[in-house]
Design a protein around this motif. Structure first.
Motif, PDB file in Angstrom:
ATOM      1  N   ARG A 166       0.836  -1.188   0.000  1.00 37.86           N
ATOM      2  CA  ARG A 166       0.000   0.000   0.000  1.00 37.86           C
ATOM      3  C   ARG A 166       0.875   1.243   0.000  1.00 37.86           C
ATOM      4  NH1 ARG A 166      -5.019  -0.441   1.891  1.00 37.86           N
ATOM      5  NH2 ARG A 166      -5.211   1.612   0.925  1.00 37.86           N
ATOM      6  N   PRO A 167       0.428   2.338  -0.625  1.00 33.40           N
ATOM      7  CA  PRO A 167       1.212   3.583  -0.619  1.00 33.40           C
ATOM      8  C   PRO A 167       1.489   4.065   0.799  1.00 33.40           C
ATOM      9  CG  PRO A 167      -0.495   3.676  -2.296  1.00 33.40           C
ATOM     10  CD  PRO A 167      -0.775   2.450  -1.486  1.00 33.40           C
ATOM     11  N   LEU A 168       2.769   4.174   1.156  1.00 35.92           N
ATOM     12  CA  LEU A 168       3.166   4.508   2.517  1.00 35.92           C
ATOM     13  C   LEU A 168       4.483   5.271   2.482  1.00 35.92           C
ATOM     14  CD1 LEU A 168       3.033   4.149   5.664  1.00 35.92           C
ATOM     15  CD2 LEU A 168       4.210   1.966   5.322  1.00 35.92           C
ATOM     16  N   VAL A 169       4.559   6.358   3.231  1.00 37.96           N
ATOM     17  CA  VAL A 169       5.796   7.128   3.387  1.00 37.96           C
ATOM     18  C   VAL A 169       6.037   7.348   4.872  1.00 37.96           C
ATOM     19  CG1 VAL A 169       6.925   9.360   3.051  1.00 37.96           C
ATOM     20  CG2 VAL A 169       5.733   8.275   1.141  1.00 37.96           C
ATOM     21  N   ILE A 170       7.238   7.007   5.332  1.00 42.94           N
ATOM     22  CA  ILE A 170       7.642   7.277   6.715  1.00 42.94           C
ATOM     23  C   ILE A 170       8.379   8.613   6.737  1.00 42.94           C
ATOM     24  CG2 ILE A 170       9.035   6.509   8.663  1.00 42.94           C
ATOM     25  CD1 ILE A 170       6.557   4.811   8.146  1.00 42.94           C
ATOM     26  N   LEU A 171       7.972   9.489   7.620  1.00 41.41           N
ATOM     27  CA  LEU A 171       8.498  10.848   7.680  1.00 41.41           C
ATOM     28  C   LEU A 171       9.488  10.992   8.829  1.00 41.41           C
ATOM     29  CD1 LEU A 171       8.227  13.804   6.604  1.00 41.41           C
ATOM     30  CD2 LEU A 171       6.387  14.099   8.273  1.00 41.41           C
ATOM     31  N   ASP A 172      10.680  11.506   8.519  1.00 43.42           N
ATOM     32  CA  ASP A 172      11.686  11.889   9.522  1.00 43.42           C
ATOM     33  C   ASP A 172      12.215  10.715  10.341  1.00 43.42           C
ATOM     34  OD1 ASP A 172      13.165  14.172  10.463  1.00 43.42           O
ATOM     35  OD2 ASP A 172      12.141  13.959  12.380  1.00 43.42           O
ATOM     36  N   ARG A 173      12.036   9.509   9.893  1.00 45.17           N
ATOM     37  CA  ARG A 173      12.550   8.322  10.565  1.00 45.17           C
ATOM     38  C   ARG A 173      13.034   7.350   9.493  1.00 45.17           C
ATOM     39  NH1 ARG A 173      11.731  11.459  14.119  1.00 45.17           N
ATOM     40  NH2 ARG A 173      10.291  11.252  15.892  1.00 45.17           N
ATOM     41  N   ASP A 174      13.875   6.403   9.921  1.00 44.52           N
ATOM     42  CA  ASP A 174      14.314   5.338   9.029  1.00 44.52           C
ATOM     43  C   ASP A 174      14.077   4.008   9.732  1.00 44.52           C
ATOM     44  OD1 ASP A 174      15.400   3.787   7.063  1.00 44.52           O
ATOM     45  OD2 ASP A 174      17.483   4.342   7.444  1.00 44.52           O
ATOM     46  N   LEU A 175      13.049   3.279   9.288  1.00 44.60           N
ATOM     47  CA  LEU A 175      12.768   1.964   9.857  1.00 44.60           C
ATOM     48  C   LEU A 175      13.668   0.963   9.140  1.00 44.60           C
ATOM     49  CD1 LEU A 175       8.877   2.099  10.216  1.00 44.60           C
ATOM     50  CD2 LEU A 175      10.655   2.805  11.827  1.00 44.60           C
ATOM     51  N   VAL A 176      14.823   0.730   9.734  1.00 51.69           N
ATOM     52  CA  VAL A 176      15.890  -0.040   9.092  1.00 51.69           C
ATOM     53  C   VAL A 176      15.415  -1.457   8.780  1.00 51.69           C
ATOM     54  CG1 VAL A 176      18.241  -0.903   9.351  1.00 51.69           C
ATOM     55  CG2 VAL A 176      17.623   1.331  10.301  1.00 51.69           C
TER      56      VAL A 176
ATOM     57  N   LEU B 110       4.178  13.910   0.205  1.00 48.46           N
ATOM     58  CA  LEU B 110       3.004  13.750  -0.648  1.00 48.46           C
ATOM     59  C   LEU B 110       3.398  13.255  -2.036  1.00 48.46           C
ATOM     60  CD1 LEU B 110      -0.032  14.021  -0.982  1.00 48.46           C
ATOM     61  CD2 LEU B 110       0.320  16.377  -1.729  1.00 48.46           C
ATOM     62  N   ASP B 111       4.492  13.792  -2.583  1.00 49.53           N
ATOM     63  CA  ASP B 111       4.969  13.324  -3.888  1.00 49.53           C
ATOM     64  C   ASP B 111       5.259  11.827  -3.857  1.00 49.53           C
ATOM     65  OD1 ASP B 111       4.776  15.870  -4.895  1.00 49.53           O
ATOM     66  OD2 ASP B 111       6.911  16.319  -4.754  1.00 49.53           O
ATOM     67  N   GLY B 112       5.825  11.352  -2.727  1.00 55.70           N
ATOM     68  CA  GLY B 112       6.129   9.933  -2.605  1.00 55.70           C
ATOM     69  C   GLY B 112       4.884   9.071  -2.615  1.00 55.70           C
ATOM     70  N   ILE B 113       3.825   9.542  -1.951  1.00 52.56           N
ATOM     71  CA  ILE B 113       2.561   8.801  -1.953  1.00 52.56           C
ATOM     72  C   ILE B 113       1.956   8.767  -3.347  1.00 52.56           C
ATOM     73  CG2 ILE B 113       0.170   8.875  -1.175  1.00 52.56           C
ATOM     74  CD1 ILE B 113       1.966   7.755   0.919  1.00 52.56           C
ATOM     75  N   LEU B 114       1.895   9.918  -4.017  1.00 52.88           N
ATOM     76  CA  LEU B 114       1.307   9.967  -5.352  1.00 52.88           C
ATOM     77  C   LEU B 114       2.089   9.107  -6.337  1.00 52.88           C
ATOM     78  CD1 LEU B 114       0.376  13.765  -5.580  1.00 52.88           C
ATOM     79  CD2 LEU B 114      -1.092  11.828  -4.978  1.00 52.88           C
ATOM     80  N   ALA B 115       3.416   9.036  -6.179  1.00 50.44           N
ATOM     81  CA  ALA B 115       4.229   8.189  -7.052  1.00 50.44           C
ATOM     82  C   ALA B 115       3.892   6.713  -6.845  1.00 50.44           C
ATOM     83  CB  ALA B 115       5.713   8.433  -6.786  1.00 50.44           C
ATOM     84  N   GLN B 116       3.634   6.320  -5.596  1.00 47.32           N
ATOM     85  CA  GLN B 116       3.291   4.928  -5.319  1.00 47.32           C
ATOM     86  C   GLN B 116       1.882   4.584  -5.806  1.00 47.32           C
ATOM     87  OE1 GLN B 116       4.477   3.438  -1.302  1.00 47.32           O
ATOM     88  NE2 GLN B 116       5.389   5.463  -1.090  1.00 47.32           N
ATOM     89  N   ILE B 117       0.968   5.551  -5.764  1.00 48.22           N
ATOM     90  CA  ILE B 117      -0.367   5.315  -6.311  1.00 48.22           C
ATOM     91  C   ILE B 117      -0.264   5.061  -7.812  1.00 48.22           C
ATOM     92  CG2 ILE B 117      -2.596   6.401  -6.798  1.00 48.22           C
ATOM     93  CD1 ILE B 117      -2.395   7.794  -4.095  1.00 48.22           C
ATOM     94  N   ALA B 118       0.593   5.842  -8.485  1.00 47.80           N
ATOM     95  CA  ALA B 118       0.769   5.673  -9.931  1.00 47.80           C
ATOM     96  C   ALA B 118       1.532   4.400 -10.264  1.00 47.80           C
ATOM     97  CB  ALA B 118       1.494   6.892 -10.506  1.00 47.80           C
ATOM     98  N   THR B 119       2.527   4.053  -9.434  1.00 46.82           N
ATOM     99  CA  THR B 119       3.348   2.858  -9.660  1.00 46.82           C
ATOM    100  C   THR B 119       3.418   2.074  -8.357  1.00 46.82           C
ATOM    101  OG1 THR B 119       4.687   4.140 -11.239  1.00 46.82           O
ATOM    102  CG2 THR B 119       5.550   1.993 -10.529  1.00 46.82           C
ATOM    103  N   PRO B 120       2.461   1.182  -8.108  1.00 46.42           N
ATOM    104  CA  PRO B 120       2.445   0.438  -6.840  1.00 46.42           C
ATOM    105  C   PRO B 120       3.754  -0.314  -6.603  1.00 46.42           C
ATOM    106  CG  PRO B 120       0.380   0.130  -8.027  1.00 46.42           C
ATOM    107  CD  PRO B 120       1.305   0.848  -8.963  1.00 46.42           C
ATOM    108  N   GLY B 121       4.216  -0.260  -5.359  1.00 41.85           N
ATOM    109  CA  GLY B 121       5.424  -0.994  -4.996  1.00 41.85           C
ATOM    110  C   GLY B 121       6.703  -0.198  -5.123  1.00 41.85           C
ATOM    111  N   SER B 122       6.651   1.012  -5.689  1.00 37.64           N
ATOM    112  CA  SER B 122       7.877   1.809  -5.836  1.00 37.64           C
ATOM    113  C   SER B 122       8.292   2.357  -4.478  1.00 37.64           C
ATOM    114  CB  SER B 122       7.662   2.960  -6.818  1.00 37.64           C
ATOM    115  OG  SER B 122       6.666   3.843  -6.347  1.00 37.64           O
ATOM    116  N   VAL B 123       9.576   2.265  -4.182  1.00 44.37           N
ATOM    117  CA  VAL B 123      10.110   2.719  -2.900  1.00 44.37           C
ATOM    118  C   VAL B 123      11.262   3.681  -3.164  1.00 44.37           C
ATOM    119  CG1 VAL B 123      11.298   2.059  -0.779  1.00 44.37           C
ATOM    120  CG2 VAL B 123       9.434   0.635  -1.656  1.00 44.37           C
ATOM    121  N   VAL B 124      11.088   4.930  -2.724  1.00 45.66           N
ATOM    122  CA  VAL B 124      12.120   5.951  -2.898  1.00 45.66           C
ATOM    123  C   VAL B 124      12.448   6.535  -1.528  1.00 45.66           C
ATOM    124  CG1 VAL B 124      12.712   8.168  -3.936  1.00 45.66           C
ATOM    125  CG2 VAL B 124      11.354   6.504  -5.229  1.00 45.66           C
ATOM    126  N   LYS B 125      13.741   6.643  -1.226  1.00 52.09           N
ATOM    127  CA  LYS B 125      14.181   7.239   0.031  1.00 52.09           C
ATOM    128  C   LYS B 125      14.801   8.602  -0.261  1.00 52.09           C
ATOM    129  CE  LYS B 125      14.915   2.788   2.344  1.00 52.09           C
ATOM    130  NZ  LYS B 125      13.826   2.947   3.335  1.00 52.09           N
TER     131      LYS B 125
END
Length: 363
Positions: A161-171, A331-346
């Protein structure tokens, strides 16, 4: 423009009915099967089925399920709705968070609807809100801790699902993240004090367990190494408790312990405060010891509010995050995942040293 998930499911099923792939009298797959096929929640499927029923294409019959009753719609196609994005923050104020929301909300105009909540650091509330928002088209989350990962997050990751973690890094998890360069921030703060002639610099942070604090500590140590100086662990105080979310610790107790730390390290002529609230307590401790800022001791804060309308406040020299950019990038990260499910950008956004009134050259 990206459409909401339920609208995508609606259009896909509508196309199957109109093409004859699903003929009049055929039963649609169960809601659970459709949710698995389209990688959406059951709530999203229910919304799409309601639209199909409203269009006169299916009938939803108890104990039977959804049955195709017409191959042509009796109502116009729904307009392409904006996606609805959930945003869950630990908290927000003028020192950090408010400007993140400004960036997020500014970027959402014409592109998304935003639902906002805060956890105040409570794990059970965080888990509850994630579950409450799981039917939305995407989720932006500022976790309260880097040590505890809500089970609902793992389920969202599993479902891609489209998800972005803000200001943290869940290693270790394949999750899109949007962070400031906290290592660079710690390095910038210490480097500025070294350039002013200070040689013994203390680091004061909260007792919180988040990766941003670890990264700032790393940058602080790097700044020492770059000047051929070994960092003395005795020069670090990482136990300010009253600033941790939902802590019952007293600010007065923190100030008393900070005063002991400063007195036990008389060689320290400058400090880096790990966040604005910590820097305020540190300055108070120094003032109560009769040490003037910056005449006797310099302080660089990591984060600071914009005190543009209050000339009476002493403006901290601080390292500023691009908070507006963080909100927009999330927000850009969420919209990118909606357009391309599964994409992960840090994404890692640069920080900026802002000169204020709490530092001066060592004389």
């Amino acid at each position: 423009m990206d459409v909401a998930l339920y609208a995508k499911v609606f259009e896909a099923l509508r196309a199957r009915i109109e093409s004859g792939e699903l003929a009049v009298g055929d039963k649609l797959p169960t809601q659970g099967d459709l949710a698995a096929e389209f990688r959406v929640s059951v709530i999203t499927v229910k919304h799409a089925l309601a639209l199909l029923q409203e269009a006169g294409l299916i009938a939803r019959r108890p104990r039977i399920g959804s049955v195709v009753i017409s191959a042509s719609s009796t109502s116009p196609r729904p307009r392409q709705a904006l996606p609805t994005i959930g945003c869950i923050l630990t908290n927000f104020d003028d020192s950090f968070g408010t400007r993140v929301l400004h960036g997020l909300l500014d970027a959402s105009i014409g592109t998304a609807n935003v639902a906002l909540s805060r956890t105040e650091g409570y794990h059970d509330r965080e888990q509850q809100l994630i579950a409450q928002y799981e039917h939305l088209d995407g989720l932006i989350l500022l976790p309260s801790s880097s040590d505890w990962i809500p089970p609902a997050i793992l389920e969202l990751v599993h479902q891609q699902r489209p998800l972005v973690i803000l200001d943290r890094d869940l290693v270790g998890l394949p999750i899109a993240t949007v962070c400031s360069d906290h290592v660079g921030a710690g390095r910038q703060a210490a480097a500025h004090l070294f350039e002013l002639g200070h040689r013994n610099i203390g680091l004061v942070t909260s007792a919180g367990r988040v990766t941003s604090l670890d990264d700032r500590h790393t940058g602080f140590v790097y700044a020492h190494a770059a000047r051929g100086r070994a960092f003395d662990p005795r020069h670090e105080f990482r136990d300010v408790r009253s600033t941790v979310p939902h802590s019952q610790a007293s600010m007065d107790d923190d100030v008393a312990r900070l005063k002991r730390f400063v007195k036990d390290n008389p060689d320290l002529t400058a400090f880096v405060g790990g966040e604005y609230s910590v820097s305020l307590l540190l300055r108070r401790a120094c003032l109560e010891l009769g040490m003037r800022v910056p005449q006797d001791v310099s302080i660089v804060s990591l984060d600071s509010p914009d005190n543009a309308y209050d000339d009476a406040l002493q403006a901290f020299t601080h390292v500023a995050q691009d908070e507006h950019g963080l909100g927009q990038a999330a927000l850009d990260g969420i919209l990118a995942q909606i357009a391309t499910p599964g994409s992960v950008v840090k994404s890692n956004l640069a920080t900026t040293l802002v000169l204020g009134e709490t530092t001066r050259p060592l004389t």
